[in-house]
Scaffold this motif. Structure first.
Motif, PDB file in Angstrom:
ATOM      1  N   GLN A 163      -2.468  -4.441  -6.677  1.00 36.85           N
ATOM      2  CA  GLN A 163      -3.052  -4.424  -5.335  1.00 36.85           C
ATOM      3  C   GLN A 163      -4.369  -5.217  -5.275  1.00 36.85           C
ATOM      4  O   GLN A 163      -5.278  -4.876  -4.530  1.00 36.85           O
ATOM      5  CB  GLN A 163      -3.286  -2.977  -4.866  1.00 36.85           C
ATOM      6  N   ASN A 191       0.732 -13.808  -5.913  1.00 36.90           N
ATOM      7  CA  ASN A 191       1.239 -12.438  -5.771  1.00 36.90           C
ATOM      8  C   ASN A 191       0.288 -11.534  -4.991  1.00 36.90           C
ATOM      9  O   ASN A 191       0.389 -10.304  -5.072  1.00 36.90           O
ATOM     10  CB  ASN A 191       1.498 -11.843  -7.163  1.00 36.90           C
ATOM     11  N   ARG A 193       0.093 -10.910  -1.809  1.00 38.37           N
ATOM     12  CA  ARG A 193       0.668 -10.169  -0.688  1.00 38.37           C
ATOM     13  C   ARG A 193       1.426  -8.917  -1.117  1.00 38.37           C
ATOM     14  O   ARG A 193       1.549  -7.967  -0.338  1.00 38.37           O
ATOM     15  CB  ARG A 193       1.595 -11.080   0.118  1.00 38.37           C
ATOM     16  N   ASP A 194       1.955  -8.919  -2.326  1.00 36.12           N
ATOM     17  CA  ASP A 194       2.763  -7.770  -2.749  1.00 36.12           C
ATOM     18  C   ASP A 194       2.762  -7.656  -4.264  1.00 36.12           C
ATOM     19  O   ASP A 194       3.337  -8.502  -4.956  1.00 36.12           O
ATOM     20  CB  ASP A 194       4.197  -7.914  -2.231  1.00 36.12           C
ATOM     21  N   THR A 195       2.113  -6.621  -4.775  1.00 37.79           N
ATOM     22  CA  THR A 195       2.128  -6.363  -6.216  1.00 37.79           C
ATOM     23  C   THR A 195       2.971  -5.130  -6.545  1.00 37.79           C
ATOM     24  O   THR A 195       2.889  -4.588  -7.649  1.00 37.79           O
ATOM     25  CB  THR A 195       0.695  -6.145  -6.744  1.00 37.79           C
ATOM     26  N   GLU A 196       3.777  -4.687  -5.570  1.00 39.46           N
ATOM     27  CA  GLU A 196       4.644  -3.521  -5.784  1.00 39.46           C
ATOM     28  C   GLU A 196       6.030  -3.936  -6.264  1.00 39.46           C
ATOM     29  O   GLU A 196       6.831  -3.095  -6.657  1.00 39.46           O
ATOM     30  CB  GLU A 196       4.798  -2.726  -4.479  1.00 39.46           C
ATOM     31  N   VAL A 197       6.321  -5.227  -6.221  1.00 38.35           N
ATOM     32  CA  VAL A 197       7.664  -5.712  -6.530  1.00 38.35           C
ATOM     33  C   VAL A 197       7.879  -5.785  -8.036  1.00 38.35           C
ATOM     34  O   VAL A 197       6.993  -5.474  -8.838  1.00 38.35           O
ATOM     35  CB  VAL A 197       7.904  -7.099  -5.885  1.00 38.35           C
ATOM     36  N   LYS A 287       6.008   4.928  -2.061  1.00 34.83           N
ATOM     37  CA  LYS A 287       6.032   3.491  -1.799  1.00 34.83           C
ATOM     38  C   LYS A 287       7.249   2.790  -2.388  1.00 34.83           C
ATOM     39  O   LYS A 287       7.451   1.600  -2.158  1.00 34.83           O
ATOM     40  CB  LYS A 287       4.762   2.839  -2.362  1.00 34.83           C
ATOM     41  N   SER A 289       7.731   1.836  -5.379  1.00 32.45           N
ATOM     42  CA  SER A 289       7.167   0.714  -6.114  1.00 32.45           C
ATOM     43  C   SER A 289       7.979   0.411  -7.362  1.00 32.45           C
ATOM     44  O   SER A 289       8.035   1.211  -8.300  1.00 32.45           O
ATOM     45  CB  SER A 289       5.716   1.013  -6.505  1.00 32.45           C
ATOM     46  N   CYS A 291       7.283  -1.949  -9.443  1.00 32.78           N
ATOM     47  CA  CYS A 291       6.314  -2.240 -10.498  1.00 32.78           C
ATOM     48  C   CYS A 291       5.904  -0.970 -11.235  1.00 32.78           C
ATOM     49  O   CYS A 291       5.874  -0.934 -12.472  1.00 32.78           O
ATOM     50  CB  CYS A 291       5.088  -2.934  -9.895  1.00 32.78           C
TER      51      CYS A 291
END
Length: 340
Positions: A163, A191, A193-197, A287, A289, A291
């Motif tokens: 994040q 990365n 915009r999205d570090t949950e992927v 979430k 997540s 990741c």
């Protein structure tokens, strides 16, 4: 009132003299026989570097161990020992009376009771059994390098954490640029915009970003060409870099330094902070997540098939000449035994 007036006049005089000295120094540098800036700066930098080495030696414990002695899993006695040694050093009379930084570095100088204590633990393949004894006060030595310094630009890639964003790495970038003015820095933003992927997806994004950056800034031959490629990463950024290395195979002979700050290389399987574990479970569930699932080794049913297990078998780190894993036993997010 008279004392206050005298103090004010004295302060004005000191400020006036300081301004005159600064101006004289500036004129000296500008008119010192037409010397190039690098000719003047290099000796000053060398003197400053030696001063910093000796200063930090007072706060650094160094030990050298064979690779076979690398701590694994829940081996927490080491960080308990580090915490005790750091507390004893901060309370010692010798350390309390240590000479502070020069005036230009007072802005980053800390009081002895809260000053950072460093435990420099190095692992070597070509040595016999070691007892891991720490030695304090020995000037910090740079890690060894192999071969001659290559021609070309040294590219530093700075990768943010969970994040995070590229702006998080600005302080490190600024310091690298000051120490190595001829280097080029990339603060990764692929990365943000999205570090949950999936971490492997973030790794692919990073690899593409690095390739494009090198293509733009190091198009040589003849010049400028890529001389060295180093990575500095925070948090899961370290895992993203490791996963991206197989995709950067064309640059394996250029890899120089890998530094990770609080990167959970072993995931959160051994996280001992129950409050953090509870929060991690909630975020992972709410979430969805991917990741965090990978960090907890719950992305697949069999742990040996998990992402972190596969990552440990990937090639990459062995191509670097220098690898440094930085951790802290006071870190509440990246378990000490996972980040070191």
């Amino acid at each position: 009132p008279l004392a206050a007036m005298a103090a004010e006049l004295l302060a004005e005089d000191v400020a006036f003299v300081a301004a005159q000295v600064a101006e004289a120094w500036k004129m000296l540098l500008l008119h010192s026989g037409g010397a190039e800036a690098s000719t003047v700066a290099l000796p000053l930098r060398a003197a400053w570097h030696e001063q910093m080495r000796r200063h930090w030696a007072e706060s650094t414990f160094t030990s050298v161990l064979p690779v076979s002695a690398v701590a694994i899993g829940m081996k927490q006695e080491s960080w308990f020992a580090h915490t005790k040694a750091a507390a004893e050093l901060r309370q010692s009379k010798e350390y309390q009376q240590s000479i502070p930084h020069a005036i230009e570095d007072l802005s980053v100088s800390l009081a002895p009771d809260v000053r950072t204590i460093v435990f420099d633990q190095r692992y070597k393949e070509d040595m016999g059994p070691g007892n891991g004894t720490y030695v304090r006060g020995k000037p910090v030595q740079a890690l060894g390098t192999k071969g001659k310094k290559p021609r070309g630009l040294h590219v530093f890639v700075l990768v943010h954490g969970f994040q995070g964003q590229a702006f998080d790495m600005r302080l490190i970038k600024n310091n690298i640029s000051l120490l190595y003015p001829r280097s080029v820095c990339l603060c990764s933003a692929s990365n943000e915009r999205d570090t949950e992927v999936d971490i492997e997806k973030m790794a692919a994004n990073l690899a593409d970003e690095v390739k494009d950056f090198i293509k733009d800034y190091c198009p040589g031959p003849p010049e400028p060409r890529l001389g060295r490629l180093s990575f500095v990463a925070h948090s899961i950024g370290g895992l993203v870099v490791r996963a991206a290395l197989p995709l950067l195979e064309d640059f394996h002979d250029k890899l120089f330094t890998f530094v990770s700050f609080s990167t959970p290389h072993l995931g959160y399987l051994y996280a001992s902070n129950m409050l953090f574990r509870t929060g991690l479970w909630l975020v992972k569930k709410l979430k969805k997540s991917r990741c965090l699932e990978q960090l907890c080794l719950t992305d697949v049913q069999a742990a040996e098939d998990s992402f972190l297990s596969r990552l440990s078998r990937m090639s990459g780190l062995q191509h670097f000449q220098q690898v440094a894993l930085v951790s802290s036993c006071q870190d509440q997010y990246a378990p000490y035994e996972s980040a070191r």
